[in-house]
Structures are given as structure tokens and as C-alpha cells.
Design a protein around this motif. Sequence first.
Motif: not given
Length: 171
Positions: A82-105
Motif C-alpha cells: 500500500v502507499g505511504p498514506k495508507a501505511r500511516r493510517v494502518m500504523s496509527f490504528l495498530a499503535c492505538a490498538a496496542l496502546l489501548f490493549l497494553y494500557g488496559y491490561s
Amino acid sequence: MERLTAIGLWLRRRAENIAALMLAVMFVAFIVQVAFRYLLNLPVGGASELTVIMWLWLVLWGASFVLKEREEIRFDFLLSNVGPKARRVMSFLACAALLFLYGYSLPAVWDFVTFMKIQETSYLDIRYDWVFSIYVIFAVATLLRYAWLLLATLRGRDVEGARSAGAEGDQ
């Protein structure tokens, strides 16, 4: 800025030194275990226990402080197509999900680790809260790493693209 870079490099080297020390302790304990079991016919549980504890600490310590972002193993076949913009969106979503999961746990992890002070290992009598405390360190380091990656993504950096380019450049 140069001073911060120098301090960071110094800290990274010390983290590598600690990982090397843990690997050496694990190796010596393993050799002692093999020698006592097969040469002297005297199984030594403490050596086996120490090997397992060092392995746990080595893996989580290394993942927390030694491994660089581009050295992590990932299945990035989707990101590379995928292109750079899609990579940034996917990176944002992955980081946000991991921050939520690790922070919640994290509170539950803290409760479990501190609760385990009531029990000790079988041979070395090390309290399990000390054994498992490396996971709390790992979780906090992971939270900090992904918060930094999230900020970099929000600033418009293509973290995954830079990661892929860095990994290819290392070969």
C-alpha cells in the motif's frame, strides 16, 4: 540533541551488556545442569530453574531495550503493498490498538505480579513477583515505544515505510 543521542547510545550499550550477562548466566546454568545430570547423575533443579528465569528475562529485556523497531519480526506483506498514506493510517490504528490493549491490561498485570509475592520458586526460593516483574517493565517499555510511534505517525512520518527501507538497507 547530540548529548541526548550520546546518552541514548550509552544506555543502549548498557542494556546490551545486561542482556549479554543474562545470556552468559543462562549458558553457565545450562552447562552445570547437563554436567550434573549426565556426568554425576545428580539432577540439579536450581540450574534448570535459573535457566528458565534467565530465558524469560532475556527475551523480555531484549524486546524492551535492545531490539530496534526495524529488527522486530512482522508479517508486513500488506503494508508493503500500500502507499505511504495508507501505511500511516494502518500504523496509527495498530499503535492505538496496542496502546489501548497494553494500557488496559497494565493494572491487572500489576495486581497479578504484586500478588505473586506470596509464592516462591521451588529450588532457588525467589519470590514470583521478582520473577514476573520483568513483564511490567516490558509492558511499560512497549507502551512508551508505541506512544512514540503514534506521535511520529501523527507528525506525518511513514514509520513502517522507513522501517522497511531500514531493514532492506541492513542486508
